[in-house]
Design an enzyme around this catalytic site. Structure first.
Site, PDB file in Angstrom:
ATOM      1  N   SER A 287       0.850  -1.192   0.000  1.00 16.48           N
ATOM      2  CA  SER A 287       0.000   0.000   0.000  1.00 16.48           C
ATOM      3  C   SER A 287       0.878   1.232   0.000  1.00 16.48           C
ATOM      4  O   SER A 287       2.026   1.197   0.469  1.00 16.48           O
ATOM      5  CB  SER A 287      -0.901   0.019   1.243  1.00 16.48           C
ATOM      6  OG  SER A 287      -1.555   1.273   1.383  1.00 16.48           O
TER       7      SER A 287
ATOM      8  N   TYR B  70      -2.255  -0.943  10.107  1.00 20.22           N
ATOM      9  CA  TYR B  70      -2.329  -1.137   8.659  1.00 20.22           C
ATOM     10  C   TYR B  70      -1.008  -0.766   7.999  1.00 20.22           C
ATOM     11  O   TYR B  70      -0.461  -1.523   7.182  1.00 20.22           O
ATOM     12  CB  TYR B  70      -3.463  -0.293   8.085  1.00 20.22           C
ATOM     13  CG  TYR B  70      -3.694  -0.504   6.603  1.00 20.22           C
ATOM     14  CD1 TYR B  70      -4.501  -1.534   6.150  1.00 20.22           C
ATOM     15  CD2 TYR B  70      -3.091   0.331   5.666  1.00 20.22           C
ATOM     16  CE1 TYR B  70      -4.715  -1.733   4.789  1.00 20.22           C
ATOM     17  CE2 TYR B  70      -3.297   0.140   4.311  1.00 20.22           C
ATOM     18  CZ  TYR B  70      -4.108  -0.891   3.874  1.00 20.22           C
ATOM     19  OH  TYR B  70      -4.306  -1.085   2.533  1.00 20.22           O
TER      20      TYR B  70
END
Length: 255
Positions: free
Chosen positions: A138, A151
């Site tokens: 990401s 995350y």
């Protein structure tokens, strides 16, 4: 009947995963999708009739589900050609309020599941002469946002895992790369926007779009084209790398 490669996709019932599954199916590849969610038929509307992706229930937080997914996809002696690990959940909170359970769940799904899929994929690909593993990191593995400790940490670790798999198994014909999407217009982005309940989600999406030099959100189809290329012989000299698909957001210091 399809005559192409065998593709295994974890997290393909919607968004990026569904777009990638459709792209491979359209190229005559046999695609097996595992997801904890049910897939609506319309998400694979671009797949040719008779070669729609095969969807199986798979909770990547359960190691046994990952193993079963591979067993079913490779039933009958199919050769494993490509694995796309497209898994990710987000639990928000500053580190002093984020629960240990949410931390562990995020790493189990975002990192450990990709490790287990890589482990099985390497085992199969070593036996049959190679293949390609594509992991989903990401943009938040490169630069963080507030309340995303779990995350962001998990996705940065995915890039490190990818590099190591790549150098460990390059001589066995196995390539391993990761992708780092920016803000892509997917259901996960909708969920993220809805999390900020004091703001209108559509206003937030427009605000996030304006942060990108291209002044828009990315689309799942654009990510799918990148993944398809990375799995192709044309990308044969790419391994261990992380590919940014971020509309230029990581390139600009100040907007």
């Amino acid at each position: 009947m399809p005559g192409g490669r065998t593709i295994v996709i974890f997290g393909g019932a919607r968004g990026i995963g569904a777009a990638v599954a459709t792209r491979f199916a359209a190229a005559d590849d046999r695609v097996f999708v595992g997801d904890v969610l049910d897939a609506s038929p319309e998400v694979f509307a671009g797949a040719p009739q008779g070669n729609e992706p095969v969807v199986m229930k798979c909770d990547v937080g359960r190691p046994g589900d990952i193993a079963t997914m591979f067993d079913r996809a490779l039933d009958g002696g199919r050769k494993l050609d490509v694995v796309f690990n497209n898994v990710g959940i987000a639990r928000y909170g500053e580190v002093d309020t984020l629960s240990l359970d949410d931390w562990r769940l995020t790493l189990d799904v975002n990192l450990t599941a990709q490790f287990l899929a890589c482990k099985r994929a390497v085992t199969e690909m070593k036996r049959t002469g190679g293949g390609v593993i594509i992991n989903t990191a990401s943009i938040l593995g490169h630069a963080s946002q507030k309340t995303t400790a779990a995350y962001a940490a998990s996705k940065a670790a995915v890039m490190a895992l990818t590099r190591t798999v790549a150098i460990d198994h390059a001589k066995e014909g196995i390539r391993c790369v990761s992708i780092s999407p920016g803000t892509i217009d997917t259901p996960l982005v909708q969920i993220a926007a809805a999390t900020f309940r004091d703001r209108d989600p559509d206003d937030l999406k427009r605000e996030w779009a304006a942060l990108h030099p291209l002044n828009r959100l990315g689309t799942p189809k654009e990510v799918a084209e990148t993944v398809f290329f990375l799995a192709s012989p044309g990308a044969g000299f790419i391994t261990g790398a992380d590919i940014l698909i971020d509309g230029g957001i990581r390139s600009e210091l100040y907007a």
